[in-house]
Design a protein around this motif. Structure first.
Motif, PDB file in Angstrom:
ATOM      1  N   LEU A  89       0.819  -1.210   0.000  1.00  0.00           N
ATOM      2  CA  LEU A  89       0.000   0.000   0.000  1.00  0.00           C
ATOM      3  C   LEU A  89       0.854   1.261   0.000  1.00  0.00           C
ATOM      4  O   LEU A  89       0.436   2.295  -0.523  1.00  0.00           O
ATOM      5  CB  LEU A  89      -0.941   0.007   1.203  1.00  0.00           C
ATOM      6  CG  LEU A  89      -1.992  -1.090   1.257  1.00  0.00           C
ATOM      7  CD1 LEU A  89      -2.813  -0.965   2.540  1.00  0.00           C
ATOM      8  CD2 LEU A  89      -2.894  -1.062   0.037  1.00  0.00           C
ATOM      9  N   SER A  90       2.048   1.174   0.578  1.00  0.00           N
ATOM     10  CA  SER A  90       2.934   2.335   0.632  1.00  0.00           C
ATOM     11  C   SER A  90       3.390   2.772  -0.757  1.00  0.00           C
ATOM     12  O   SER A  90       3.776   3.921  -0.955  1.00  0.00           O
ATOM     13  CB  SER A  90       4.157   2.034   1.504  1.00  0.00           C
ATOM     14  OG  SER A  90       3.771   1.789   2.835  1.00  0.00           O
ATOM     15  N   ALA A  91       3.353   1.853  -1.723  1.00  0.00           N
ATOM     16  CA  ALA A  91       3.825   2.154  -3.076  1.00  0.00           C
ATOM     17  C   ALA A  91       2.682   2.384  -4.066  1.00  0.00           C
ATOM     18  O   ALA A  91       2.929   2.763  -5.206  1.00  0.00           O
ATOM     19  CB  ALA A  91       4.711   1.009  -3.579  1.00  0.00           C
ATOM     20  N   LEU A  92       1.446   2.143  -3.633  1.00  0.00           N
ATOM     21  CA  LEU A  92       0.300   2.285  -4.538  1.00  0.00           C
ATOM     22  C   LEU A  92      -0.356   3.651  -4.393  1.00  0.00           C
ATOM     23  O   LEU A  92      -0.274   4.289  -3.344  1.00  0.00           O
ATOM     24  CB  LEU A  92      -0.753   1.215  -4.235  1.00  0.00           C
ATOM     25  CG  LEU A  92      -0.361  -0.233  -4.451  1.00  0.00           C
ATOM     26  CD1 LEU A  92      -1.527  -1.147  -4.096  1.00  0.00           C
ATOM     27  CD2 LEU A  92       0.081  -0.471  -5.877  1.00  0.00           C
ATOM     28  N   GLN A  93      -1.046   4.053  -5.446  1.00  0.00           N
ATOM     29  CA  GLN A  93      -1.863   5.248  -5.373  1.00  0.00           C
ATOM     30  C   GLN A  93      -3.023   4.971  -4.418  1.00  0.00           C
ATOM     31  O   GLN A  93      -3.591   3.874  -4.399  1.00  0.00           O
ATOM     32  CB  GLN A  93      -2.397   5.595  -6.756  1.00  0.00           C
ATOM     33  CG  GLN A  93      -3.178   6.874  -6.798  1.00  0.00           C
ATOM     34  CD  GLN A  93      -3.557   7.258  -8.224  1.00  0.00           C
ATOM     35  OE1 GLN A  93      -3.060   6.700  -9.193  1.00  0.00           O
ATOM     36  NE2 GLN A  93      -4.457   8.213  -8.332  1.00  0.00           N
ATOM     37  N   GLU A  94      -3.390   5.965  -3.626  1.00  0.00           N
ATOM     38  CA  GLU A  94      -4.497   5.798  -2.684  1.00  0.00           C
ATOM     39  C   GLU A  94      -5.776   5.471  -3.449  1.00  0.00           C
ATOM     40  O   GLU A  94      -6.065   6.082  -4.478  1.00  0.00           O
ATOM     41  CB  GLU A  94      -4.682   7.073  -1.865  1.00  0.00           C
ATOM     42  CG  GLU A  94      -5.763   6.940  -0.814  1.00  0.00           C
ATOM     43  CD  GLU A  94      -5.814   8.122   0.137  1.00  0.00           C
ATOM     44  OE1 GLU A  94      -6.815   8.224   0.863  1.00  0.00           O
ATOM     45  OE2 GLU A  94      -4.873   8.936   0.172  1.00  0.00           O
ATOM     46  N   PRO A  95      -6.557   4.507  -2.942  1.00  0.00           N
ATOM     47  CA  PRO A  95      -7.819   4.160  -3.617  1.00  0.00           C
ATOM     48  C   PRO A  95      -8.797   5.335  -3.613  1.00  0.00           C
ATOM     49  O   PRO A  95      -8.684   6.255  -2.808  1.00  0.00           O
ATOM     50  CB  PRO A  95      -8.385   3.012  -2.772  1.00  0.00           C
ATOM     51  CG  PRO A  95      -7.249   2.487  -1.988  1.00  0.00           C
ATOM     52  CD  PRO A  95      -6.306   3.641  -1.788  1.00  0.00           C
ATOM     53  N   GLU A  96      -9.765   5.268  -4.513  1.00  0.00           N
ATOM     54  CA  GLU A  96     -10.891   6.198  -4.464  1.00  0.00           C
ATOM     55  C   GLU A  96     -11.854   5.648  -3.419  1.00  0.00           C
ATOM     56  O   GLU A  96     -12.116   4.448  -3.373  1.00  0.00           O
ATOM     57  CB  GLU A  96     -11.563   6.289  -5.828  1.00  0.00           C
ATOM     58  CG  GLU A  96     -10.683   6.957  -6.857  1.00  0.00           C
ATOM     59  CD  GLU A  96     -11.402   7.162  -8.182  1.00  0.00           C
ATOM     60  OE1 GLU A  96     -12.641   7.324  -8.169  1.00  0.00           O
ATOM     61  OE2 GLU A  96     -10.709   7.147  -9.206  1.00  0.00           O
TER      62      GLU A  96
END
Length: 133
Positions: A89-96
């Motif tokens: 999650l630290s490397a992913l774009q924040e979800p909508e």
């Protein structure tokens, strides 16, 4: 097949993170952590496979905040009938995020529903570490 969080914890500990420890508090916003690999982890087991896997915003926010404060990475590990998927999650774009009526708890005897803010992460953004059969 891995279909309970304890089984998922045991699998990850045995195969990938031998120093994995459960969170210190039963109601923590994360399930376990690895000091050696600097990971804070939320575990989820899903009875049905979906390409887009749900995460609660409250848990996401707590994991991201904890990782920033402790110099760790926030991981989300899901098992479904198709396998085990690991999200950094630290490397992913924040979800909508969206508000949805959801069960208050995952206990089947408690059918009360409340509004929860949730988002989705797609398995294309995950590393598949186990193939369920």
């Amino acid at each position: 097949m891995i279909n309970k969080e304890k089984e998922l914890f045991d699998f990850v500990k045995a195969k990938y993170l031998p120093d994995l420890k459960e969170s210190d508090y039963k109601f923590s916003k994360y399930d376990c952590y690895s000091e050696k690999f600097k990971l804070d982890i939320e575990l989820k087991c899903r009875a049905t496979h979906y390409d887009d896997l749900l995460i609660e915003k409250a848990k996401y926010d707590a994991l991201i905040e904890r990782s920033k404060n402790h110099g760790t990475k926030a991981f989300y590990i899901n098992s479904t009938p198709s396998g085990v998927f690991v999200f950094n999650l630290s490397a992913l774009q924040e979800p909508e995020w969206e508000d949805r009526m959801m069960p208050k708890t995952s206990h089947f005897s408690d059918r009360e529903k409340i509004v929860k803010c949730v988002g989705y992460v797609n398995i294309k953004e995950a590393r598949k570490i186990y193939e369920q059969v």
